[in-house]
Design a protein around this motif. Sequence first.
Motif, mmCIF file in Angstrom:
data_model
loop_
_atom_site.group_PDB
_atom_site.id
_atom_site.type_symbol
_atom_site.label_atom_id
_atom_site.label_comp_id
_atom_site.label_asym_id
_atom_site.label_seq_id
_atom_site.Cartn_x
_atom_site.Cartn_y
_atom_site.Cartn_z
ATOM 1 N N ILE A 130 25.489 76.913 38.238
ATOM 2 C CA ILE A 130 26.953 76.909 38.241
ATOM 3 C C ILE A 130 27.474 76.310 39.533
ATOM 4 O O ILE A 130 26.949 76.562 40.616
ATOM 5 C CB ILE A 130 27.511 78.339 38.067
ATOM 6 C CG1 ILE A 130 27.072 78.933 36.721
ATOM 7 C CG2 ILE A 130 29.040 78.333 38.113
ATOM 8 C CD1 ILE A 130 25.792 79.669 36.738
ATOM 9 N N ALA A 131 28.532 75.501 39.409
ATOM 10 C CA ALA A 131 29.244 74.968 40.572
ATOM 11 C C ALA A 131 30.737 74.954 40.247
ATOM 12 O O ALA A 131 31.134 75.125 39.087
ATOM 13 C CB ALA A 131 28.757 73.566 40.919
ATOM 14 N N LYS A 132 31.538 74.747 41.246
ATOM 15 C CA LYS A 132 32.995 74.735 41.066
ATOM 16 C C LYS A 132 33.395 73.795 39.938
ATOM 17 O O LYS A 132 32.923 72.663 39.864
ATOM 18 C CB LYS A 132 33.675 74.311 42.370
ATOM 19 C CG LYS A 132 35.201 74.290 42.294
ATOM 20 C CD LYS A 132 35.825 74.022 43.643
ATOM 21 C CE LYS A 132 35.561 72.625 44.137
ATOM 22 N NZ LYS A 132 36.276 72.331 45.400
ATOM 23 N N TYR B 272 38.030 78.054 39.127
ATOM 24 C CA TYR B 272 36.869 78.698 38.514
ATOM 25 C C TYR B 272 35.581 78.268 39.211
ATOM 26 O O TYR B 272 35.365 77.094 39.482
ATOM 27 C CB TYR B 272 36.801 78.373 37.025
ATOM 28 C CG TYR B 272 38.015 78.878 36.270
ATOM 29 C CD1 TYR B 272 38.309 80.244 36.225
ATOM 30 C CD2 TYR B 272 38.883 77.995 35.623
ATOM 31 C CE1 TYR B 272 39.442 80.715 35.563
ATOM 32 C CE2 TYR B 272 40.007 78.460 34.950
ATOM 33 C CZ TYR B 272 40.274 79.817 34.927
ATOM 34 O OH TYR B 272 41.386 80.282 34.272
ATOM 35 N N ALA B 273 34.730 79.254 39.478
ATOM 36 C CA ALA B 273 33.445 79.049 40.158
ATOM 37 C C ALA B 273 33.630 78.459 41.556
ATOM 38 O O ALA B 273 32.769 77.737 42.049
ATOM 39 C CB ALA B 273 32.516 78.165 39.327
ATOM 40 N N THR B 274 34.746 78.770 42.192
ATOM 41 C CA THR B 274 34.977 78.331 43.571
ATOM 42 C C THR B 274 33.868 78.874 44.479
ATOM 43 O O THR B 274 33.423 80.002 44.321
ATOM 44 C CB THR B 274 36.341 78.847 44.058
ATOM 45 O OG1 THR B 274 37.358 78.383 43.162
ATOM 46 C CG2 THR B 274 36.649 78.333 45.456
ATOM 47 N N ASN B 275 33.426 78.040 45.393
ATOM 48 C CA ASN B 275 32.374 78.387 46.364
ATOM 49 C C ASN B 275 30.992 78.595 45.739
ATOM 50 O O ASN B 275 30.104 79.170 46.372
ATOM 51 C CB ASN B 275 32.756 79.646 47.156
ATOM 52 C CG ASN B 275 34.024 79.460 47.951
ATOM 53 O OD1 ASN B 275 34.271 78.388 48.498
ATOM 54 N ND2 ASN B 275 34.855 80.492 47.998
ATOM 55 N N ARG B 276 30.834 78.126 44.522
ATOM 56 C CA ARG B 276 29.497 78.160 43.941
ATOM 57 C C ARG B 276 28.917 76.754 43.912
ATOM 58 O O ARG B 276 29.663 75.783 43.819
ATOM 59 C CB ARG B 276 29.537 78.757 42.525
ATOM 60 C CG ARG B 276 29.999 80.223 42.565
ATOM 61 C CD ARG B 276 29.824 80.916 41.259
ATOM 62 N NE ARG B 276 28.408 81.161 40.956
ATOM 63 C CZ ARG B 276 28.001 81.683 39.800
ATOM 64 N NH1 ARG B 276 28.885 81.984 38.868
ATOM 65 N NH2 ARG B 276 26.723 81.891 39.583
ATOM 66 N N PRO B 277 27.573 76.676 44.079
ATOM 67 C CA PRO B 277 26.612 77.772 44.190
ATOM 68 C C PRO B 277 26.803 78.588 45.471
ATOM 69 O O PRO B 277 27.040 78.034 46.532
ATOM 70 C CB PRO B 277 25.261 77.055 44.177
ATOM 71 C CG PRO B 277 25.562 75.646 44.600
ATOM 72 C CD PRO B 277 26.931 75.355 44.122
ATOM 73 N N ASP B 278 26.663 79.915 45.310
ATOM 74 C CA ASP B 278 26.829 80.815 46.452
ATOM 75 C C ASP B 278 25.466 81.318 46.928
ATOM 76 O O ASP B 278 24.421 80.853 46.470
ATOM 77 C CB ASP B 278 27.774 81.967 46.090
ATOM 78 C CG ASP B 278 27.284 82.762 44.880
ATOM 79 O OD1 ASP B 278 26.071 82.710 44.564
ATOM 80 O OD2 ASP B 278 28.112 83.461 44.259
ATOM 81 N N VAL B 279 25.482 82.289 47.832
ATOM 82 C CA VAL B 279 24.229 82.798 48.411
ATOM 83 C C VAL B 279 23.304 83.343 47.338
ATOM 84 O O VAL B 279 22.093 83.073 47.330
ATOM 85 C CB VAL B 279 24.534 83.895 49.470
ATOM 86 C CG1 VAL B 279 23.241 84.550 49.930
ATOM 87 C CG2 VAL B 279 25.286 83.293 50.653
ATOM 88 N N ASP B 280 23.858 84.095 46.399
ATOM 89 C CA ASP B 280 23.035 84.661 45.324
ATOM 90 C C ASP B 280 22.445 83.562 44.439
ATOM 91 O O ASP B 280 21.296 83.660 43.998
ATOM 92 C CB ASP B 280 23.859 85.626 44.476
ATOM 93 C CG ASP B 280 24.235 86.892 45.229
ATOM 94 O OD1 ASP B 280 23.514 87.239 46.183
ATOM 95 O OD2 ASP B 280 25.239 87.523 44.863
#
Length: 253
Positions: free
Chosen positions: A117-119, A126-134
Amino acid sequence: MSTYDICFSPTGGTKKVSEFLSNQLNKDSINIDLTDRKTDFHDITLTSEDIAIIAVPSYGGRVPSPAIERIKQIQGNGAKTIIVCVYGNRAYDDTLVELLDCAQQAGFLVIAAVAAIAKHSIANRYATNRPDVDDYKQLHSFAELITEKLHQKNFTTPFIPGNRPYKKAGNVGIVPHITNDCTKCGVCASLCPVGAIDQENPAKVNKKICISCMRCVNVCPHNARKVNKLIISLVNIMLKKACSTKKECELYI
């Protein structure tokens, strides 16, 4: 043996995922930019000793047509391949299975598949700041499992979800317009993956070939390309239910 990072990423979200995975497998990977319409992809030849990551965004649950055309021009020759689709937290539908078929037609041997997943490229809320740490933790664990499979010389193709025939490809038809801040520098025209923008007059866009990838919006140095605010509001409303629940990365191996 070489590792290839073969990526179609107009706005950079897909590239974040493919770069991370390729660096986990080999920090000296060879980058192939499928968004560069000026590249002759017929000249790219891999071998059965090579490893490839082929990454694309999901547009309406399908692989972007320019990416399909360019992947098919590459000579895969049995290179061990991880296919990757990146989506904006709605769904990837038939993207992975279509990418599997395309990669196999080009001679790649698909041994794993990743959905990440990415923004969202249009509805940025939607999906802002993804990919994230997890997400990166998950992708790291995926890379370890893929590496183990390669070391075991297990080159089987996993089950990959999707439908054949694929869902009907829809034309989003969202064409960004220029604002008064435009200086006609030509950056958007030169970097458009399909050449839809007139080099001399960037206000002119060929709507028939524009794929609504939003690259022109992202690369403009003057922030002079926009999408109509009403259209963005409508897209946000349409996607609210499907995108509100956080999706997780997936591995098929």
